[in-house]
Design a protein around this motif. Structure first.
Motif, mmCIF file in Angstrom:
data_model
loop_
_atom_site.group_PDB
_atom_site.id
_atom_site.type_symbol
_atom_site.label_atom_id
_atom_site.label_comp_id
_atom_site.label_asym_id
_atom_site.label_seq_id
_atom_site.Cartn_x
_atom_site.Cartn_y
_atom_site.Cartn_z
ATOM 1 N N LEU A 180 -22.031 3.292 43.200
ATOM 2 C CA LEU A 180 -22.688 3.807 42.156
ATOM 3 C C LEU A 180 -23.118 2.528 41.178
ATOM 4 O O LEU A 180 -22.280 1.892 41.031
ATOM 5 N N ALA A 181 -24.065 2.702 40.718
ATOM 6 C CA ALA A 181 -24.808 1.580 39.816
ATOM 7 C C ALA A 181 -25.464 2.048 38.798
ATOM 8 O O ALA A 181 -25.837 3.054 38.831
ATOM 9 N N ILE A 182 -25.840 1.332 37.672
ATOM 10 C CA ILE A 182 -26.432 1.641 36.445
ATOM 11 C C ILE A 182 -27.756 0.933 36.526
ATOM 12 O O ILE A 182 -28.010 -0.368 36.644
ATOM 13 N N SER A 183 -28.677 1.679 36.433
ATOM 14 C CA SER A 183 -30.164 1.162 36.243
ATOM 15 C C SER A 183 -30.398 0.142 35.130
ATOM 16 O O SER A 183 -29.809 0.354 33.972
ATOM 17 N N ALA A 184 -31.036 -0.814 35.362
ATOM 18 C CA ALA A 184 -31.069 -1.943 34.240
ATOM 19 C C ALA A 184 -32.049 -1.215 33.103
ATOM 20 O O ALA A 184 -32.090 -1.801 31.887
ATOM 21 N N PHE A 185 -32.709 -0.221 33.266
ATOM 22 C CA PHE A 185 -33.552 0.372 32.377
ATOM 23 C C PHE A 185 -32.931 1.843 31.849
ATOM 24 O O PHE A 185 -33.859 2.293 31.038
ATOM 25 N N ALA A 186 -31.919 1.829 31.956
ATOM 26 C CA ALA A 186 -31.312 3.222 31.314
ATOM 27 C C ALA A 186 -30.994 3.161 30.267
ATOM 28 O O ALA A 186 -30.546 2.071 29.500
ATOM 29 N N LYS A 187 -30.832 4.487 29.479
ATOM 30 C CA LYS A 187 -30.325 4.457 28.266
ATOM 31 C C LYS A 187 -28.947 4.849 28.431
ATOM 32 O O LYS A 187 -28.704 5.376 29.573
ATOM 33 N N ASN A 188 -28.080 4.915 27.543
ATOM 34 C CA ASN A 188 -27.011 5.475 27.332
ATOM 35 C C ASN A 188 -25.852 4.668 28.450
ATOM 36 O O ASN A 188 -25.324 5.427 29.351
ATOM 37 N N LYS A 189 -25.975 3.380 28.645
ATOM 38 C CA LYS A 189 -25.270 2.703 29.601
ATOM 39 C C LYS A 189 -23.668 2.957 29.459
ATOM 40 O O LYS A 189 -23.137 2.888 30.250
ATOM 41 N N ALA A 190 -23.464 3.026 28.120
ATOM 42 C CA ALA A 190 -21.690 3.203 28.106
ATOM 43 C C ALA A 190 -21.275 4.602 28.609
ATOM 44 O O ALA A 190 -20.188 4.630 29.361
ATOM 45 N N THR A 191 -22.276 5.547 28.474
ATOM 46 C CA THR A 191 -21.993 6.791 29.163
ATOM 47 C C THR A 191 -21.700 6.844 30.595
ATOM 48 O O THR A 191 -21.013 7.318 31.294
ATOM 49 N N SER A 192 -22.820 5.988 30.961
ATOM 50 C CA SER A 192 -23.196 5.695 32.647
ATOM 51 C C SER A 192 -21.770 5.332 33.105
ATOM 52 O O SER A 192 -21.512 5.646 34.172
ATOM 53 N N LEU A 193 -21.353 4.238 32.540
ATOM 54 C CA LEU A 193 -20.081 3.591 32.795
ATOM 55 C C LEU A 193 -18.982 4.406 33.046
ATOM 56 O O LEU A 193 -18.185 4.318 34.260
ATOM 57 N N ASP A 194 -18.855 5.156 32.001
ATOM 58 C CA ASP A 194 -17.746 6.074 32.053
ATOM 59 C C ASP A 194 -17.870 7.280 33.019
ATOM 60 O O ASP A 194 -16.901 7.602 33.674
ATOM 61 N N PHE A 195 -19.054 7.605 33.242
ATOM 62 C CA PHE A 195 -19.420 8.646 34.355
ATOM 63 C C PHE A 195 -19.044 7.906 35.900
ATOM 64 O O PHE A 195 -18.574 8.509 36.652
ATOM 65 N N ILE A 196 -19.451 6.646 36.133
ATOM 66 C CA ILE A 196 -19.139 5.829 37.164
ATOM 67 C C ILE A 196 -17.609 5.903 37.519
ATOM 68 O O ILE A 196 -17.058 6.131 38.572
ATOM 69 N N ARG A 197 -16.833 5.715 36.475
ATOM 70 C CA ARG A 197 -15.467 5.657 36.340
ATOM 71 C C ARG A 197 -14.737 6.574 36.772
ATOM 72 O O ARG A 197 -13.839 7.121 37.647
ATOM 73 N N TYR A 198 -15.378 7.842 36.156
ATOM 74 C CA TYR A 198 -14.853 9.193 36.649
ATOM 75 C C TYR A 198 -15.203 9.802 38.084
ATOM 76 O O TYR A 198 -14.138 10.116 38.729
ATOM 77 N N LEU A 199 -16.302 9.464 38.780
ATOM 78 C CA LEU A 199 -16.553 9.661 40.054
ATOM 79 C C LEU A 199 -15.651 9.124 40.950
ATOM 80 O O LEU A 199 -15.503 9.280 42.184
ATOM 81 N N THR A 200 -15.726 7.707 40.719
ATOM 82 C CA THR A 200 -14.792 6.590 41.637
ATOM 83 C C THR A 200 -13.299 6.774 41.401
ATOM 84 O O THR A 200 -12.588 6.083 42.272
ATOM 85 N N GLY A 201 -12.796 7.369 40.517
ATOM 86 C CA GLY A 201 -11.373 7.327 40.192
ATOM 87 C C GLY A 201 -10.558 8.249 41.504
ATOM 88 O O GLY A 201 -11.209 9.099 42.055
ATOM 89 N N GLU A 202 -9.297 8.059 41.513
ATOM 90 C CA GLU A 202 -8.622 8.324 42.665
ATOM 91 C C GLU A 202 -8.694 10.077 42.530
ATOM 92 O O GLU A 202 -8.696 10.695 43.595
ATOM 93 N N GLN A 203 -8.702 10.822 41.258
ATOM 94 C CA GLN A 203 -8.527 12.099 41.372
ATOM 95 C C GLN A 203 -9.951 12.509 41.665
ATOM 96 O O GLN A 203 -9.644 13.686 42.615
ATOM 97 N N SER A 204 -10.893 12.186 41.569
ATOM 98 C CA SER A 204 -12.187 12.733 41.989
ATOM 99 C C SER A 204 -12.348 12.497 43.417
ATOM 100 O O SER A 204 -12.899 13.087 44.120
#
Length: 446
Positions: free
Chosen positions: A335-359
């Protein structure tokens, strides 16, 4: 990588790291607007991914959205074929569109996307787990991940994508038919596999069953089949220095395996037209004895709802090779964040959520997709439900990547064309390899 002993994982990762360092691009690996410091903005995001075959992804998204009502994620599903997914992501990036936030990338695309400044550099916990980024709680901690998966998200020593799912090819086989033929163990070599096919063919239940299938249609899948066949013979398509290495006896032996398997009738007549899902349906219909396939098939093929005729009748093993166990391709998605995306802080948290052990645990239970969190492969509950996990963990540790190059699209297109022409008899093996060597030389030049 973290492990010091020269295990299979260490060797694979070292080769991958060498390939990455040989890729082109700026010395700093990034530019303004693509560095870790640019992770700002909160609000709605999009998650761009290939077609979800499991139907489980939306549940994960719904859980996120319930907990983040002001930062909801919306799924954008791209076509099923990886080549088409890559092209649509590139088209979005070249227009600098902010329509895509989080990208679900094939592991082999990292170098190309990072070198072209289409990705945002991600903050990574440094060795030892200290540093300003760690103190802020922003950095990605990769210490729980399988070693072989970590390098797939890095480019020139910096992190651009987080391992989400891993993958490696395994041998699915009809255990019920092998048992009836008096064969007590799955094959470790090609010769043992062909011998098992001949014995099963003599059974009333086996006369209409095809022997073996690996994808040889003219898509990304034939590149994967070539990597595995040539790697199992001890060769490689692009070596650790980034140069093509197809003028070797090992490369010839590997390609000959694919060519002869089809020519000798070991593969179904429709092999050159079947894609990943077509192969899955073929196996589940009961028409196939041995199949090279990804882990995701396990849960689908073992369903007891009548959709699979082989539920409870198959097992998995390491891929065979010419003289012993073969080599799997290292697959998976990051999972990566587009260089042109808005709301990159949210995107990073979302990546952390999907790649966490529980998910990842929940995703494994629902889809049988390979996780990247190492502990899940040794969890007794998981191993009981998915007996193939030890086989898969070993396959990932020793797996070989596809060529890790900046011009990946051109490189895989050349491989697909040359290997397909050889498999379909349009060119000889020698002509295909010499032609491919010539095509790849300028494409991999530094």
């Amino acid at each position: 990588m973290r492990r010091i002993p020269l295990t299979g994982a260490t060797v694979a990762c070292a080769a991958l790291a060498l390939s990455l360092s040989a890729c082109g691009g700026d010395d700093d690996g990034g530019s303004k607007g693509t560095t870790a410091e640019g992770l700002q903005g909160r609000g709605p995001i999009t998650f761009v991914t290939g077609k979800d075959r499991s139907g489980y992804l939306q549940k994960q998204i719904d859980n996120w959205n319930e907990d983040h009502p002001n930062e909801k994620a919306r799924v954008i599903e791209l076509p099923d074929e990886p080549n088409d997914q890559r092209q649509q992501m590139i088209q979005n990036a070249t227009t600098k569109s902010d329509a895509y936030s989080v990208l679900n990338l094939d592991v082999v695309w990292t170098a190309e996307f990072a070198a072209n400044r289409w990705l945002t550099q991600l903050p990574m916990v440094p060795s030892g787990g200290s540093g300003a980024a760690t103190a802020k709680g922003a950095a990605i901690d990769l210490s729980t991940m399988l070693p072989a998966t970590i390098a797939t998200g890095q480019y020139r020593g910096k992190l651009y994508a987080v391992p989400s799912t891993s993958d490696a090819g395994m041998l699915y086989y009809r255990k019920d038919l092998l048992d009836k033929a008096g064969i007590s163990a799955p094959p470790k070599t090609y010769a043992e596999m062909w011998s098992a096919c001949d014995k099963v063919k003599k059974l009333p239940e086996g006369k209409d069953v095809d022997c073996f299938f690996t994808e040889v249609n003219k898509t990304e899948s034939i590149t994967i089949s070539a990597v595995e066949a040539i790697g199992s013979a001890g060769g490689t398509i692009v070596d650790a220095s980034g140069k093509p290495a197809l003028n070797t006896p090992a490369a010839k032996q590997g390609l000959e395996f694919l060519v002869n398997a089809r020519k000798d009738g070991r593969m179904p007549k429709a092999a050159v037209t079947l894609d990943t899902e077509g192969g899955r349906r073929y196996f589940q219909s009961g028409k196939l004895l041995f199949q090279r396939q990804w882990p995701y098939q396990y849960a689908l093929a073992d369903k007891g709802d009548g959709s699979s005729k082989v539920a409870g009748r198959f097992a998995v093993a390491p891929l065979p090779g010419p003289n012993g166990p073969g080599v799997a391709n290292l697959g998976g998605h990051n999972l990566a964040i587009s260089a042109f995306a808005k709301n990159k802080a949210t995107s990073l948290d979302f990546i952390r959520y999907l790649t966490g052990e529980q998910s990842q645990r929940a995703n494994l239970l629902a889809t049988s997709q390979a996780p990247t969190v190492a502990a899940l492969y040794d969890d007794p509950e998981m191993v009981k439900k998915f007996p193939y996990l030890p086989v898969l963990k070993s396959a990932i540790a020793s797996a070989k990547p596809r060529p890790v190059v900046v011009k990946y699209g051109d490189v895989t297109a050349a491989i697909q064309g040359s290997v397909y022409d050889a498999v379909t008899g349009r060119t000889s093996v020698d002509q295909a390899l010499s032609g491919l060597q010539s095509k790849l030389t300028p494409l991999t030049a530094q």
